[in-house]
Structure formats: structure tokens, C-alpha cells
Write a protein that holds these residues in place. Structure first.
Motif, PDB file in Angstrom:
ATOM      1  N   MET A  72     -86.125  -3.932   1.727  1.00  0.00           N
ATOM      2  CA  MET A  72     -86.150  -4.178   0.376  1.00  0.00           C
ATOM      3  C   MET A  72     -85.076  -5.547   0.102  1.00  0.00           C
ATOM      4  SD  MET A  72     -85.922  -0.515  -1.447  1.00  0.00           S
ATOM      5  CE  MET A  72     -85.902  -1.266  -3.190  1.00  0.00           C
ATOM      6  N   ASP A 115     -89.139  -6.434  -9.187  1.00  0.00           N
ATOM      7  CA  ASP A 115     -89.249  -7.793  -9.298  1.00  0.00           C
ATOM      8  C   ASP A 115     -88.825  -8.479 -10.549  1.00  0.00           C
ATOM      9  OD1 ASP A 115     -90.950 -10.012  -7.725  1.00  0.00           O
ATOM     10  OD2 ASP A 115     -90.477 -10.486  -9.611  1.00  0.00           O
ATOM     11  N   PRO A 116     -87.847  -9.466 -10.472  1.00  0.00           N
ATOM     12  CA  PRO A 116     -87.162  -9.769 -11.947  1.00  0.00           C
ATOM     13  C   PRO A 116     -88.341 -10.596 -12.782  1.00  0.00           C
ATOM     14  CG  PRO A 116     -86.480 -10.951 -10.260  1.00  0.00           C
ATOM     15  CD  PRO A 116     -87.116 -10.187  -9.505  1.00  0.00           C
ATOM     16  N   THR A 117     -89.456 -11.118 -12.335  1.00  0.00           N
ATOM     17  CA  THR A 117     -89.975 -11.938 -12.835  1.00  0.00           C
ATOM     18  C   THR A 117     -91.473 -11.063 -13.387  1.00  0.00           C
ATOM     19  OG1 THR A 117     -89.508 -13.542 -11.384  1.00  0.00           O
ATOM     20  CG2 THR A 117     -90.708 -14.212 -13.216  1.00  0.00           C
ATOM     21  N   PHE A 118     -92.056 -10.575 -12.162  1.00  0.00           N
ATOM     22  CA  PHE A 118     -93.474 -10.121 -12.534  1.00  0.00           C
ATOM     23  C   PHE A 118     -93.363  -8.488 -12.458  1.00  0.00           C
ATOM     24  CE2 PHE A 118     -93.314 -13.776  -9.667  1.00  0.00           C
ATOM     25  CZ  PHE A 118     -93.872 -14.900 -10.538  1.00  0.00           C
ATOM     26  N   LEU A 158     -82.389  -5.915  -7.524  1.00  0.00           N
ATOM     27  CA  LEU A 158     -82.207  -6.133  -6.152  1.00  0.00           C
ATOM     28  C   LEU A 158     -81.288  -7.418  -6.092  1.00  0.00           C
ATOM     29  CD1 LEU A 158     -85.594  -4.810  -4.634  1.00  0.00           C
ATOM     30  CD2 LEU A 158     -83.418  -3.665  -4.795  1.00  0.00           C
ATOM     31  N   GLY A 159     -81.118  -8.079  -7.079  1.00  0.00           N
ATOM     32  CA  GLY A 159     -80.418  -9.422  -6.881  1.00  0.00           C
ATOM     33  C   GLY A 159     -78.925  -9.233  -7.383  1.00  0.00           C
ATOM     34  N   ASP A 160     -78.473  -8.104  -8.076  1.00  0.00           N
ATOM     35  CA  ASP A 160     -77.262  -7.743  -8.664  1.00  0.00           C
ATOM     36  C   ASP A 160     -76.391  -7.030  -7.577  1.00  0.00           C
ATOM     37  OD1 ASP A 160     -75.145  -6.703  -9.991  1.00  0.00           O
ATOM     38  OD2 ASP A 160     -76.186  -7.269 -11.955  1.00  0.00           O
ATOM     39  N   THR A 203     -89.691  -2.355  -4.427  1.00  0.00           N
ATOM     40  CA  THR A 203     -89.441  -3.970  -4.536  1.00  0.00           C
ATOM     41  C   THR A 203     -90.227  -4.580  -5.482  1.00  0.00           C
ATOM     42  OG1 THR A 203     -88.705  -3.931  -2.213  1.00  0.00           O
ATOM     43  CG2 THR A 203     -88.825  -6.027  -3.158  1.00  0.00           C
ATOM     44  N   ASN A 213     -82.363  -7.953 -12.758  1.00  0.00           N
ATOM     45  CA  ASN A 213     -82.629  -8.118 -11.330  1.00  0.00           C
ATOM     46  C   ASN A 213     -82.003  -7.192 -10.754  1.00  0.00           C
ATOM     47  OD1 ASN A 213     -83.416  -9.085  -9.107  1.00  0.00           O
ATOM     48  ND2 ASN A 213     -82.414 -11.127  -9.046  1.00  0.00           N
TER      49      ASN A 213
END
Lengths: 421, 310
Positions: B250, B144-147, B165-167, B140, B163
Motif C-alpha cells: 500500500m 485513492d485521493p482523486t478517483f 495513504l498520503g497523510d 489502495t 488522502n
């Protein structure tokens, strides 16, 4: 995870015995009092344990047994212990969140407590949230406001002021976006945060009564009024007002964005203040205002989730349990447990005093004088569990793919027809 | 004296004593059989029974016949949650099998004698030792999309950010990849032990016949690894059907339910915070069981065949 307080309480009891006060209703309570709590976080836990200690002092002959269960686990364990191994007192949440247990006959009807003139007068504001079928099924012990928390220093830097209406809200947002920041931080991984946005947008667009009808399943999700709410929401989404990738974050993981100044607002409950302060923001940097007016034809209404105490129907010592519930809502206890060094929330007793904290003061004023439309519990407490789950998933999907609104609404409408019939 | 006593003892001894040898295995088996009946067989029928009711787990049940299955059917037709879960289950089953060739490759690579090979083997086996929850958390953060490390890496090549896990289209692949990491290590260890048992004479003979490289691997080595392959196949299929942990840690089934599998969906509707549909959950469980039965039957059948020596 579980702990017994017996030893500590027994010590307290001895102290109380020697001081020999005259408390209670004249006769002393005896037997066992088994209390189950979900206050597993350190601060609420200490608050509850201290409060129970004071109750023990008043009733030295009572054998109090406290079990603290992890907050998340409690939500699934409650259905087991209420039927199999009921305590005498258990805490939970108001409104529809208690409905399954009320309907299954697992919570005791405590309407008699609400007949008590003191409770009737001082707890009137939360009575509705604890009423199902005209009876009361528990007592509240704390509640907290929701609202727009924002970075005051960034507002000053950009020369903005707190928005009173939607136009200004959107204009502020545009100014913030132009400065290279995001307007709103949010983490929708666990869905309910999107429910908060829906609550406010729908209550401001269509009013409290419509919102409640929707939660009660009386209005179609494909109604034009519902679409208007989503159109307002979409206005913000199309501007790019929300942080990217919010579907991957929990509400805590969304905090760094506002702490680092990458986002300026957070629509949240008052419990967000503590972590913001812990992250190093001072009260000069964070402030709070009421969600602005969208449709001036509807009255303002607010979210103020209420946490509650109940007596399981199969409890053994209902007399002591009733005394305990009465004790919890009493004026002094309410002042004490909700103050800044304990829960840091609002007391449910109208006679209690609100702690001198700027967020609590503002929030209390907002809820008592500027919420004429009504006070909602929160989407996942007002709507039935299944509808809440399906709809909050829809809200999250809408925030990521606003073009799919029609498909989402038709899915919610199908769910409505199945769930409420 | 003794010659006349012997049969006497035999005649006087009890039925129990006479049938000692035949009874002993059954006596030893009894506890296991009872537990198996009570905790495995009985719940299967109980689940099926519950799936015919509408029940919130608290109040009285209402018999609804096959209506829960009807709802499942409509969810399938409408490409709703049940369809997504089933589709993801199939994806898991197919993609998870990649752990077998990947494990074999690593095992072949590690099957040599150089200094410190034990250390390398341990390092490759390490992901299987740590808890699935930890693996899920590590991935996870990786995604992470940012960090996250993944997007930092992609950034070096001027790509991303992704991203995962966000897609909705990537999320299942992202979780399967996380699951493959420990599963590959498991298959690797199975093949490493298998490679120890490969007959050197057959390799020698193959070499004399001119086999080398891939041909040697495919026609001489892999057939000898058959038992290891079978076990790897069994544990991987079971692992794919038990993918609950990774999903719970996740994504919680998200975004908007696109990474659910049947096991997670069942938990969601019946047992989670907002779940009060025991009957519906049971219907999903029965469906999942029906899928598993296919594999279980296949495994039992091939084990039976093996036992009889084909």
C-alpha cells in the motif's frame, strides 16, 4: 520469469555456420557464456535477445545461456548471484550504484578494454561514470536524457513559449495555474522522482561540482547554498505548482494528469515519452525542453543515467565476456539497439547515429553541446545508496511539508556524518 | 517348549528392540526438531551475532559491539525512523485486536438459521480467502485521493477529499483498517465454530435465572467461547506483527516513512534496493524478536496451564 534461449540460438548458430563469415579477433571463442539480464520489459528484452543472437552468429562455437530476471527483483538478487553463482556477464547501473560491488571485489576490472583506441575515443563521454579509483569496471550500453516534457498544445492555447530562465519558468507556471491547471505532475511514492527535481534545482542553483560534492558527502546539508536550492524549490511549492497528493502516486500513476491536460509539465527521463504516446498524445501535443537556467553564474549540467554491462570477478569465461562487452559498444550495435523500434534511447558510441526521433535528436544535441557543466547520473546513482534513500525521503517530506525544512536538513546532516565517515 | 523360548527371545533381542516404545516418538520427532533447530533456533542466535557487526552483506564484517543498538537508541530519542516504526507496531498490536470483538459480533449475527445463511457466511469469510496483496491493492484504490470510492462517498456528504495513504497521521490507521477486513473474517469463522459448541442447557439455565441480552452474552456465552477467544487472540497478535505485506503493497512505508513498522524497516535497511546495513537490520530484527518473545512466552505459559487443567 527466467528463460533459456539455447534452442533459438543454436538454430541461429547453424545459420551462421553455413554462412561462414570472418568475424572477431581472428580466433574463435569457445566454451559457455552465461549472461544475466534485468531487461524484463517486452521491448528491451526483445532488443537484448536479438543482439545476443547477432553475437552468437559471430561466434558459432560459443554456448550462450541467457537468463532474464525481473527488473525489480534483479536489484536485490544481484548481490547473491555475484558472489554465489556468478554469470560471465551481468547488466547494472553506472557510478555509485556499482560501488558496493566494486569495493567488495565482485566486478572485474576492465580497464584493458578501455585502453583499446576505438573504445577510448568513442566512449570518452561516459568513461567517468564507469570509473572508480582510476579503473573502469564495465561498459555502458545505453543512456537517456532528462528534461521538461510538456503539453505543446496547452502552451499554444495560453500563448506561452519554452522557458529559458527561472523568471520565465515561474511566470509560465503562474499563467498555467491561472488557467485552472497544475504546472507539474509528479508521483513521489517511490521517492526517486523527487530526486530528479533536486538534481536539477541544485545543479542549476549551485552548479555541477557543488552537486557532486554534496553527493560525495563533502558539504553540509545545512549549508546556505543547499538552503538556496530548497528556497527555489519552495517558490514552486508555495505557488501550488505540483499536483496534490503526489506522495500517493508512482511515476506511472502521475501520467494521467498530463495526458488529461490537468497538469502541463513532467520533469522526467526520456522513457516517459513512450507511455505518453501510448496514451494517445501525438508529437504535436508533447514536446521537450532543457531545464531552464536559475543561476546564470553556473554552467548548465544534465542528468543522463547510464545503464551498463559488467563482468563478475568470479566469471568463468572472461575472454568471451570481454568480446561480448566490446561487441555491445561497437558502432553498429549501438545504432541498432538504441533506435526507436528497440530501446528508444541514446547510443554511447560517438560514431553511432541517433535515431530520427525528435526527442532523441533534441536530447542528444542537448547532452553533447549544451551541458558544459557536466553530466550527472542521477541522484540515487551519484550518492551512496543509504544517503540517497534518506535524502529522497527528505525531499518527499519537504514537498509535502515545506515548513519542516530545518528538521529535515538536520536529519540529513546527521545521516551524512554517519554514512560517510 | 514355548514357555522356555519366550524369555530367550527377550534376552537375545537388541537394545533397540527393547526400547522401541520409548524411542519411536523421538524418531518421529527428529526431522522436525532438526529443521526447527536449523531454521528457527540457529538463525535467532545468528541474527544476534550479525547485529554486533557493521556489514554490507558483501565485503568483510567489522565488529562494532553494541553500536547498532546505540544508533537505534538515538533514533528512538530523536523520534526518527526507529521511533516511528516502534510506535506503529504498538498501534498495530492494539488496533488489530479490534478484529476479535468485531468477529464475535458478526459471528453472533450470522449464527441463525434462515434461508441462504451459508451463502452469507461465505461472503463474510471471503476477504480471508483472497491474498493480502489483493486486499492491499483494493484498499489502495478505495483510498485513492482523486478517483477513489472513499472520496466519492465523502463527496456526497460534502466532505473530503481525504488522502488517507498520503497523510502521515492517517496512513497507519488506513492500513490497519485494510488489515482488519480479512482478520475480522478469520475471527468470525473461529467464533462460528465455537458457537456450535455452546451448551444449550446452560443457556436454558441462564434464561431461567432471568439473564438475557448483553448479560447472557457476557456471563454465559463468552466464557464458553474461551478456547476460540484464545486462538483468535494468538492469530491476531501474530497477524499484527506480520503486517509487512500490507505496508509493502500500500505505501512502501511512506509517505516519508510514516507508515513503517519494525519488520518493514528491517527489510528496508538490510535487504531492499538501497539497503546495505545487514548489522543494523539484524539489530532491528533482534528488537522485534524481543517484543515477540513476550507474547510467545505468554502463549506458551497459558497453553501449559490449559494442558494441566489450571
Amino acid at each position: 520469469m527466467r528463460s533459456t534461449l539455447k534452442a533459438a540460438l543454436a538454430a541461429l548458430a547453424t545459420v551462421a555456420f553455413t554462412s561462414g563469415g570472418t568475424f572477431g579477433d581472428g580466433h574463435s571463442l569457445t566454451g559457455n557464456l552465461k549472461i544475466f539480464l534485468d531487461t524484463s520489459n517486452p521491448a528491451p528484452r526483445a532488443t537484448m535477445e536479438a543482439m545476443i543472437g547477432r553475437f552468437q552468429e559471430m561466434h558459432p562455437d560459443l554456448e550462450i545461456d541467457v537468463t532474464v530476471i525481473d527488473r525489480e527483483e534483479y536489484k536485490t538478487q544481484i548481490r547473491n548471484f555475484l558472489s554465489a553463482n556468478p554469470p560471465d556477464v551481468a547488466n547494472w547501473y553506472a557510478a555509485n550504484r556499482m560501488r558496493p560491488y566494486v569495493e567488495a571485489g565482485l566486478f572485474e576490472d576492465v580497464s584493458d578494454l578501455w585502453q583499446d583506441p576505438e573504445i577510448a575515443a568513442n566512449l570518452a563521454s561516459t568513461k567517468g561514470a564507469l570509473t572508480i579509483d582510476g579503473k573502469q569496471w564495465g561498459v555502458p550500453y545505453t543512456y537517456y536524457q532528462w528534461g521538461v516534457y510538456y503539453r505543446k498544445d496547452i502552451y499554444e492555447e495560453l500563448g506561452l513559449s519554452e522557458a529559458a530562465d527561472w523568471e520565465q519558468f515561474v511566470a509560465n507556471c503562474q499563467a498555467i495555474l491561472d488557467s485552472g491547471r497544475k504546472c507539474f505532475t509528479i508521483g513521489t511514492k517511490f521517492l526517486w522522482t523527487a530526486g530528479g527535481w533536486f538534481d536539477y534545482l541544485n545543479m542549476r542553483t549551485n552548479g555541477f561540482d557543488f552537486h557532486m560534492s554534496l553527493a560525495a558527502g563533502d558539504v553540509s546539508w545545512e549549508d546556505d547554498r543547499v538552503r538556496q536550492t530548497f528556497a527555489n524549490w519552495r517558490q514552486l511549492i508555495d505557488m501550488g505548482a505540483f499536483i496534490d497528493n503526489h506522495q500517493t502516486y508512482s511515476w506511472q500513476e502521475a501520467l494521467p494528469f498530463i495526458v488529461n491536460g490537468e497538469a502541463v509539465h513532467y520533469l522526467m527521463g526520456n522513457f516517459a515519452v513512450a507511455p505518453l504516446r501510448d496514451a494517445g498524445l501525438t508529437d504535436d501535443q508533447i514536446d521537450f525542453y532543457q531545464f531552464p537556467v536559475i543561476n546564470s553564474a553556473v554552467l548548465l549540467a544534465e542528468d543522463a543515467p547510464t545503464d551498463t554491462f559488467h563482468i563478475p570477478a568470479n566469471a568463468e569465461n572472461k575472454e568471451a565476456a570481454r568480446a561480448f562487452l566490446k561487441f555491445v559498444v561497437s558502432e553498429d550495435e549501438q545504432t541498432e539497439i538504441n533506435n526507436g523500434s528497440n530501446l528508444g534511447q541514446l547510443p554511447v558510441n560517438a560514431k553511432s547515429s541517433v535515431d530520427d526521433d525528435k526527442f532523441l535528436r533534441e536530447g542528444f544535441a542537448m547532452l553533447s553541446t549544451n551541458s558544459p557543466g557536466g553530466v550527472a547520473q542521477f541522484w540515487d546513482r551519484d550518492a551512496p545508496a543509504e544517503m540517497a534513500k534518506v535524502s529522497m525521503e527528505g525531499f518527499q517530506e519537504f514537498m509535502v511539508k515545506p515548513d519542516d525544512l530545518d528538521r529535515i536538513l538536520s536529519r540529513l546532516e546527521r545521516a551524512r556524518q554517519r554514512i560517510y565517515n | 517348549m514355548s514357555r522356555t523360548d519366550m524369555p530367550l527371545i527377550g534376552r537375545q533381542s537388541s537394545w533397540l528392540r527393547r526400547n522401541q516404545i520409548a524411542l519411536a516418538p523421538w524418531l518421529f520427532l527428529t526431522p522436525v526438531v532438526l529443521f526447527f533447530l536449523f531454521y528457527v533456533i540457529f538463525p535467532i542466535f545468528q541474527s544476534f551475532n550479525v547485529s554486533l557487526y557493521e556489514w554490507d552483506g558483501l565485503g568483510p564484517r567489522k565488529y562494532v559491539g553494541f553500536r547498532n543498538y546505540e544508533y537505534l537508541y538515538w533514533e528512538f530519542v530523536d523520534r526518527d525512523a526507529f521511533f516511528v516504526s516502534l510506535k506503529n507496531n504498538v498501534l498495530w498490536l492494539v488496533l488489530y485486536l479490534l478484529a476479535i470483538p468485531a468477529g464475535l459480533l458478526i459471528a453472533l449475527f450470522l449464527n441463525q438459521t434462515v434461508a441462504g445463511i451459508r451463502l452469507y457466511k461465505s461472503l463474510f469469510f471471503f476477504p480471508f480467502v483472497i491474498s493480502q496483496v489483493v486486499v492491499g491493492l483494493v484498499f489502495t484504490w478505495f483510498y485513492d485521493p482523486t478517483f477513489g470510492l472513499l472520496n466519492s462517498l465523502l463527496g456526497v456528504f460534502g466532505l473530503g477529499p481525504v488522502n488517507v495513504l498520503g497523510d502521515e497521521n492517517l496512513v497507519t490507521y488506513g492500513i490497519v483498517l485494510a488489515g482488519l477486513w480479512p482478520q475480522t473474517a478469520y475471527c468470525m469463522i473461529l467464533y462460528l465454530t465455537g458457537l456450535n459448541a455452546v451448551d444449550p442447557e446452560q443457556i436454558e439455565a441462564g434464561r431461567l435465572d432471568g439473564a438475557k441480552g448483553v448479560r447472557m452474552l457476557w456471563y454465559v456465552i463468552v466464557p464458553q467461547l474461551r478456547p476460540a477467544t484464545f486462538i483468535a487472540f494468538v492469530v491476531t497478535i501474530i497477524g499484527a506483527l506480520r503486517s509487512f505485506d500490507f505496508i509493502a503493497v500500500m505505501t512502501q512505508g511512506g509517505p516519508f516513512g510514516s507508515s513503517r513498522v519494525l519488520a518493514f524497516y528491517m527489510f528496508e535497511v538490510a535487504l531492499s534496493e538501497y539497503g546495505f546495513r545487514m548489522g543494523y537490520g539484524a539489530a532491528i530484527a533482534v528488537t522485534l524478536f524481543a517484543i515477540m518473545v513476550v507474547f510467545i512466552a505468554y502463549f506458551l505459559w497459558s497453553m501449559y496451564r490449559e494442558e494441566r487443567g489450571y
